[in-house]
Design a protein around this motif. Structure first.
Motif, short mmCIF file in Angstrom:
data_model
loop_
_atom_site.label_atom_id
_atom_site.label_comp_id
_atom_site.label_asym_id
_atom_site.label_seq_id
_atom_site.Cartn_x
_atom_site.Cartn_y
_atom_site.Cartn_z
N LYS A 1 -1.09 4.54 -8.02
CA LYS A 1 -1.83 3.55 -8.79
C LYS A 1 -1.95 2.26 -7.98
N PRO A 2 -2.95 1.42 -8.26
CA PRO A 2 -3.14 0.20 -7.47
C PRO A 2 -1.92 -0.71 -7.53
N TYR A 3 -1.73 -1.48 -6.47
CA TYR A 3 -0.52 -2.29 -6.37
C TYR A 3 -0.45 -3.38 -7.43
N ASP A 4 -1.57 -3.97 -7.79
CA ASP A 4 -1.51 -5.00 -8.83
C ASP A 4 -1.08 -4.40 -10.17
N GLN A 5 -1.47 -3.17 -10.44
CA GLN A 5 -1.02 -2.49 -11.65
C GLN A 5 0.49 -2.24 -11.59
N LEU A 6 0.98 -1.85 -10.41
CA LEU A 6 2.41 -1.65 -10.24
C LEU A 6 3.19 -2.93 -10.52
N ALA B 1 1.76 1.68 -3.60
CA ALA B 1 0.60 2.16 -4.36
C ALA B 1 0.37 3.64 -4.11
N GLU C 1 0.82 -1.21 0.00
CA GLU C 1 0.00 0.00 0.00
C GLU C 1 0.85 1.27 0.00
#
Length: 486
Positions: free
Chosen positions: A164-169, A159, A156
């Motif tokens: 940006k959201p962590y899964d996108q990262l 992010a 987090e």
């Protein structure tokens, strides 16, 4: 070696690869994605890599540090103002680097019941809020105790810093630039992606699927700590890039590469580690365990989830690595196979076989049992009666796990945690003691239920099995009665 392991441990499936001098020299798969289905595992089959996700989280943070988006020494509250630990001073002093090295002062696996069993209704914000209610067992930065929640916080932080959201990262900073094309994180379609191994447990001598995937894999709160899935091909690529920076020039600078594999937190050296590896040091880096093995530098980690086991070990000075992915209960098989594989490089003249190491592990278990470290016999249990438990039935609340019920459902007294569907079971009586028989979890996860009458009445849980997975952190729970049953 691989076939011996599969036969000895009766595994449902396994995938293994070896990189030698930076190049893949071995890759093999055995077994099935679902035992008995005929669906063979191949090099593109997705496995849960569990805590091997931590190294990927650390790498994402290192990329952000490389670009100046954040700094390892940043206070966590700079990026997450809502972050709170039980001690206000620790809240202000906790830095980004502390999130990765297991020095928070919390006990082993503290708060993990907010992550597992999955799926549950806890969000990452619930987990961050729950930290304030987890009491430390040592002072901050004074010692090592493995945790998962701080890695959730680390995800987090990344992010928030990147916006940006962590899964996108993960996709942008890791999977895409490194060519790890099958890895999945966040919310994704199991049906659309396909070729996904399911976790198994052993029941009555058979491998049986446990906690099977739904059509959609949800955005798990555990993602940064242990929620990533990858294939053998992906993990082989991951090893290659870690061992040879020239494969993806500029992906991560030398300073941050060194930071990942720097000894930031000393770790105890176990008796077996001394005996097997002739180890002299052990420490935690950023997402990696660091040690020496027969005089050679070793960088490694394991991953454990119910019915899924992974292991990745690197010998950086040899540009050599081994990865193992298993979709069954396989702690000892994973340990024995990895040890035999690495010894081929670190002590080839003295290497023992997989079955030799498995026998030593079995002997250690027998010694523990002989010393009394064994699960007590609870087979004489009987369902608790309404009359015997009337005084303490009701609604309860724990500061971090939240509301729960201990209420009659027909003729059975049931304990259920509102946000965790897997934590539901029948209260049983054994002599003068109470225990919870979970509906879907195995007997190795069962707890004693301890009632403390008072105003208000409180409940505590305690592990029955001395070998219970530490993520069942029952010792951190303190339920207080909040009202009557509906």
């Amino acid at each position: 070696m691989l076939d011996e392991t599969v036969a000895h441990a009766q595994l449902p499936g396994i995938a293994m690869a070896v990189v030698e001098d930076g190049k893949p020299v071995f890759a093999a798969t055995r077994g099935e994605r679902i035992a008995g289905s005929g669906e063979a595992i191949d090099a593109d089959t997705l496995f849960k890599i569990a805590s091997n996700s931590k190294a990927m989280t650390a790498a994402v943070l290192a990329r952000l540090v490389d670009r100046g988006v954040l700094d390892w020494n940043d206070p966590v509250v700079k990026h997450l103002p809502q972050f709170r630990m039980h001690d206000p001073w620790v809240t202000t002093q906790m830095q980004v680097r502390d999130l990765l090295i297991h020095n928070s002062g919390l006990g082993l696996g503290a708060g993990d019941l907010m992550l597992w069993p999955e799926p549950n209704a806890f969000t990452r914000q619930d987990i961050i809020a729950g930290l304030a209610h987890l009491k430390p067992v040592t002072s901050f930065r004074s010692g090592y105790a493995y945790d998962n929640l701080m890695y959730v916080v680390a995800g987090e932080v990344a992010a928030a810093a990147a916006g940006k959201p962590y899964d996108q990262l993960l996709r942008e900073e890791l999977f895409i630039p490194l060519g790890m094309t099958r890895c999945q994180a966040g919310r994704w379609s199991v049906r659309a992606v396909g070729n996904v191994a399911q976790p198994h447990t052993r029941r009555q001598g058979r491998n049986v699927v446990t906690a099977a995937d739904a059509a959609i894999s949800p955005d798990l709160a555990s993602m940064a700590a242990g929620g990533i899935r990858c294939s053998l091909n992906d993990m082989t690529r991951w090893m290659q890039v870690l061992l040879d920076p020239a494969l993806v020039p500029g992906w991560l600078g030398d300073t941050q590469r060194r930071a990942l594999w720097t000894a930031h937190m000393p770790m105890p050296i176990g008796e077996r580690q001394r005996r097997w590896d002739n180890a002299h040091f052990s420490a935690y880096g950023y997402g990696w365990r660091l040690s020496d093995m027969d005089g050679q530098w070793k960088v490694a980690h394991t991953g454990t989830l119910s019915g899924m086991y992974s292991s990745l070990a690197l010998l950086p000075d040899r540009r050599t690595g081994v990865v193992i992915l298993i979709n069954g209960d396989a702690e000892q098989a994973r340990t024995a196979l990895m040890q035999a594989a690495l010894k081929h490089y670190t002590a080839p003249g003295a290497a023992a076989g997989v079955l030799d190491y498995a026998a030593q592990l079995a002997a250690e278990r027998d010694q523990r049992h002989a010393a009394g470290e064994v699960r007590p016999d609870t087979r004489a249990r009987q369902p608790a009666t309404a009359a015997a438990t009337a005084a303490w039935q009701g609604r309860y609340v724990d500061p971090w796990l939240g509301p729960a019920s201990v209420c009659m459902d027909g003729a059975r007294l049931r304990l259920s945690v509102d946000k965790s569907p897997a934590l539901r079971g029948t209260v049983m009586q054994l002599g003068s003691r109470w225990l919870v028989q979970w509906d879907t979890l195995g007997a190795d996860a069962e707890p004693w239920l301890q009632v403390q009458p008072g105003n208000p009445t409180t409940l505590a849980l305690a592990a029955i099995d001395p070998d219970i997975d530490f993520s069942y952190d029952y010792q951190d729970l303190h339920f207080t009665r909040s009202g009557d049953c509906p």
